[in-house]
Design a protein around this motif. Structure first.
Motif, PDB file in Angstrom:
ATOM      1  N   SER A   1       2.499   6.156  -2.452  1.00 11.05           N
ATOM      2  CA  SER A   1       3.651   7.037  -2.706  1.00 11.05           C
ATOM      3  C   SER A   1       3.794   7.346  -4.190  1.00 11.05           C
ATOM      4  O   SER A   1       4.049   8.489  -4.572  1.00 11.05           O
ATOM      5  CB  SER A   1       4.939   6.398  -2.186  1.00 11.05           C
ATOM      6  OG  SER A   1       4.890   6.236  -0.804  1.00 11.05           O
TER       7      SER A   1
ATOM      8  N   GLU B   1       0.822  -1.210   0.000  1.00  7.48           N
ATOM      9  CA  GLU B   1       0.000   0.000   0.000  1.00  7.48           C
ATOM     10  C   GLU B   1       0.858   1.262   0.000  1.00  7.48           C
ATOM     11  O   GLU B   1       0.572   2.211  -0.735  1.00  7.48           O
ATOM     12  CB  GLU B   1      -0.910  -0.014   1.230  1.00  7.48           C
ATOM     13  CG  GLU B   1      -1.788   1.198   1.375  1.00  7.48           C
ATOM     14  CD  GLU B   1      -2.645   1.130   2.624  1.00  7.48           C
ATOM     15  OE1 GLU B   1      -3.383   2.091   2.851  1.00  7.48           O
ATOM     16  OE2 GLU B   1      -2.582   0.135   3.364  1.00  7.48           O
ATOM     17  N   LYS B   2       1.906   1.291   0.799  1.00  9.66           N
ATOM     18  CA  LYS B   2       2.761   2.482   0.885  1.00  9.66           C
ATOM     19  C   LYS B   2       3.405   2.810  -0.460  1.00  9.66           C
ATOM     20  O   LYS B   2       3.522   3.974  -0.831  1.00  9.66           O
ATOM     21  CB  LYS B   2       3.833   2.312   1.955  1.00  9.66           C
ATOM     22  CG  LYS B   2       3.285   2.370   3.354  1.00  9.66           C
ATOM     23  CD  LYS B   2       4.381   2.228   4.377  1.00  9.66           C
ATOM     24  CE  LYS B   2       3.781   2.259   5.772  1.00  9.66           C
ATOM     25  NZ  LYS B   2       4.796   2.134   6.806  1.00  9.66           N
TER      26      LYS B   2
ATOM     27  N   GLU C   1      -8.114   3.912  -2.558  1.00 15.62           N
ATOM     28  CA  GLU C   1      -7.880   3.423  -1.203  1.00 15.62           C
ATOM     29  C   GLU C   1      -9.187   3.081  -0.496  1.00 15.62           C
ATOM     30  O   GLU C   1      -9.231   2.168   0.334  1.00 15.62           O
ATOM     31  CB  GLU C   1      -7.048   4.425  -0.402  1.00 15.62           C
ATOM     32  CG  GLU C   1      -5.618   4.536  -0.890  1.00 15.62           C
ATOM     33  CD  GLU C   1      -4.916   3.187  -1.003  1.00 15.62           C
ATOM     34  OE1 GLU C   1      -4.969   2.375  -0.048  1.00 15.62           O
ATOM     35  OE2 GLU C   1      -4.318   2.922  -2.064  1.00 15.62           O
TER      36      GLU C   1
END
Length: 108
Positions: free
Chosen positions: A69, A64-65, A98
């Motif tokens: 990003s 997810e990061k 998300e």
């Protein structure tokens, strides 16, 4: 395979973006905008139940990061080059994407 596919697709987008905005190649700039708007428009359908089901089945391609990003980088690049409307809607795309992942995670 899915991580490789994500890397290729997103790497190609950044390459097209680079040539369009940094090297000022008009066709590449238009293609980058087209690719971004297709992603934006498709994100409006991500919270639909059939899509969420597929998301639950397949899972995330990358962490997810990394995904968030990357999308924030794209948003910042559009802001940097003055594409305010595209940047604003691309930010909305991040939230919609998300939200769909959160829905998939909640239903799992």
């Amino acid at each position: 395979m899915s991580k490789l596919k994500w890397t290729i697709v997103n790497g190609l987008f950044l390459l097209v973006f680079y040539f369009g905005y940094f090297e000022e190649v008009d066709g590449a700039k238009r293609l980058a905008l087209f690719m971004a708007w297709v992603s934006i428009l498709l994100s409006f359908f991500m919270c639909a139940d059939p899509v969420v089901e597929k998301m639950k089945e397949k899972g995330r391609r990358v962490p997810e990061k990394l995904s968030v990003s990357y999308d924030l980088l794209v948003t910042c690049l559009f802001v940097w080059f003055g594409a305010w409307i595209t940047a604003s809607f691309y930010l909305l795309h991040i939230f919609l994407q998300e939200a769909a992942w959160a829905k998939a995670k909640a239903e799992a």
